[in-house]
Design a protein around this motif. Structure first.
Motif, short mmCIF file in Angstrom:
data_model
loop_
_atom_site.label_atom_id
_atom_site.label_comp_id
_atom_site.label_asym_id
_atom_site.label_seq_id
_atom_site.Cartn_x
_atom_site.Cartn_y
_atom_site.Cartn_z
N GLN A 143 1.62 -12.08 -0.73
CA GLN A 143 1.90 -11.73 0.71
C GLN A 143 1.33 -10.67 1.12
OE1 GLN A 143 6.11 -10.81 1.12
NE2 GLN A 143 6.38 -10.37 -1.10
N TYR A 144 0.92 -9.65 0.24
CA TYR A 144 0.61 -8.40 0.79
C TYR A 144 -1.01 -8.43 0.92
CZ TYR A 144 5.02 -6.65 -0.85
OH TYR A 144 6.30 -6.59 -0.92
N PHE A 145 -1.72 -9.57 0.73
CA PHE A 145 -3.01 -9.70 0.77
C PHE A 145 -3.33 -10.34 2.23
CE2 PHE A 145 -3.33 -8.96 -3.91
CZ PHE A 145 -4.60 -8.46 -3.86
N THR A 146 -2.59 -10.42 3.02
CA THR A 146 -2.72 -10.83 4.42
C THR A 146 -3.66 -9.95 5.18
OG1 THR A 146 -0.75 -9.89 5.14
CG2 THR A 146 -0.76 -11.94 4.44
N LYS A 147 -3.81 -8.91 4.52
CA LYS A 147 -4.91 -7.71 5.39
C LYS A 147 -5.38 -7.06 4.08
CE LYS A 147 -2.20 -6.84 9.72
NZ LYS A 147 -1.57 -6.11 10.53
N ASN A 148 -6.37 -6.24 4.34
CA ASN A 148 -7.19 -5.69 3.49
C ASN A 148 -6.37 -4.35 2.89
OD1 ASN A 148 -9.16 -7.43 3.73
ND2 ASN A 148 -10.22 -6.14 5.46
N GLY A 149 -5.31 -4.08 3.41
CA GLY A 149 -4.48 -2.83 2.83
C GLY A 149 -2.83 -2.90 2.58
N VAL A 150 -2.45 -2.17 2.04
CA VAL A 150 -0.88 -2.23 2.17
C VAL A 150 -0.41 -0.77 2.55
CG1 VAL A 150 -0.57 -1.56 -0.38
CG2 VAL A 150 1.19 -2.51 0.81
N LYS A 151 0.61 -0.80 3.51
CA LYS A 151 1.08 0.44 3.99
C LYS A 151 2.30 0.53 3.88
CE LYS A 151 -2.00 0.24 8.10
NZ LYS A 151 -1.99 0.38 9.82
N VAL A 152 2.87 1.91 3.53
CA VAL A 152 4.17 2.27 3.18
C VAL A 152 4.64 3.37 3.99
CG1 VAL A 152 4.22 1.37 0.82
CG2 VAL A 152 3.27 3.70 1.29
N LYS A 153 5.77 3.13 4.35
CA LYS A 153 6.29 4.42 5.42
C LYS A 153 7.60 4.61 5.01
CE LYS A 153 7.68 3.32 9.82
NZ LYS A 153 7.91 2.95 10.92
N CYS A 154 7.85 6.00 4.99
CA CYS A 154 9.31 6.72 4.70
C CYS A 154 9.86 7.15 6.13
CB CYS A 154 9.01 7.62 3.66
SG CYS A 154 10.65 8.48 3.23
#
Length: 313
Positions: free
Chosen positions: A231-242
């Motif tokens: 599911q995290y391969f829908t785009k070229n990166g993964v973003k995490v926010k705090c």
């Protein structure tokens, strides 16, 4: 009798003259006094008290108290208290209508003409506590109403949340384990994690860890741990926010991203090609065919890999 009859009529009581004649002396006077007291009490009403639940250290605090009097009533006084101690008074008929009383942590910067609105300047830790507004009517009964509310003084962080532990690249099946740490504050900040803009699943978020320092300020640490799935391969990166919040006064976030790598087909075939080369070496060493050597097998493997790369498979 007509005067008393009118009072009873206003109160919604059907009393005729025959009944009034049965009332004697003190009984009638007592009943009439009770009715007058009741009318006086309900004529004064406190409508609203506004005390901020949280105020940042060093900021101003606005207090407000609203009341309602009947047309026949007169305001006697408005008094303000903190933790049961009076710090401001407004008595319209006094020669000095508005007075301030010294109290640690409470400095009235200004007030309006009615004493219903106050501004406290540059609150400190001692400013926290319970504030009460008390309103009284004129004599002879001095009806009084009051209400209270609590105020807390908040120390805000001097910087936003910090994310640590995130790598620059991840592949399918890798685990992401990152920490978010808030700045020092009182009370401690509340932290929340988001993955690609969506709230992180509860199972991926560890319980928060609080650290108390000598200045009575605290930090919050919140860990995020999840597995990179398709599911995290829908785009070229993964973003995490705090996201760090503190009451309604503080709202700061920090976001970081990492690239997601797809495993190429030729990379997945590479171990098999190497094994094939090893088998070819053994076969040709036993048969002693001079036309084929181990170097020839290596060249074959290299050609296969190069072809796959050119095709971008």
């Amino acid at each position: 009798m007509q005067k008393y009859d009118g009072v009873f009529h206003r109160m919604g009581m059907n009393v005729n003259h025959a009944m009034l004649t049965r009332l004697r002396g003190q009984h009638l006077l007592t009943l009439f006094s009770l009715l007058m007291v009741f009318e006086c009490i309900i004529s004064l009403e406190l409508l609203e008290l506004r005390v901020p639940a949280h105020v940042a250290l060093g900021a101003r605090a606005q207090l407000s108290c609203r009341w309602a009097l009947s047309a026949a009533d007169v305001l006697y006084s408005v008094k303000w208290y903190k933790d049961g101690k009076e710090f401001f008074r407004h008595v319209p008929r006094d020669s000095e209508p508005r007075r301030k009383f010294p109290l640690p942590g409470v400095d009235v910067e200004k007030s309006d003409a009615s004493g219903s609105n106050l501004v406290l300047s540059h609150v400190v830790s001692e400013s926290a506590g319970r504030y009460r507004c008390e309103v009284s009517g004129e004599r002879p009964l001095f009806p009084t109403v009051s209400e209270h509310a609590d105020m807390d003084v908040v120390v805000l962080p001097n910087h936003g949340p910090v994310i640590t532990g995130l790598h620059t690249r991840y592949r399918l099946g890798d685990y992401v384990q990152v920490n978010c740490t808030s700045g020092r504050s009182r009370p401690p900040c509340h932290l929340s994690w988001y993955i690609n803009g969506e709230p992180a699943p509860a199972i991926a978020v560890h319980p928060p860890v609080y650290t108390l320092y000598g200045d009575e300020l605290q930090t919050t640490l919140l860990q995020l741990n999840f597995k990179i799935t398709q599911q995290y391969f829908t785009k070229n990166g993964v973003k995490v926010k705090c996201l760090a919040t503190l009451a309604s006064l503080y709202w700061r976030s920090n976001e970081e991203s990492a690239l997601l790598e797809r495993v190429k087909l030729y990379e997945s075939l590479l171990p098999d090609v190497q094994k094939t080369n090893y088998k070819v070496d053994r076969v040709f060493s036993h048969t002693n065919h001079a036309c084929y050597t181990s170097s020839t097998a290596n060249v074959v493997g290299a050609v296969i890999i190069l072809s796959l790369r050119l095709l971008n498979v």
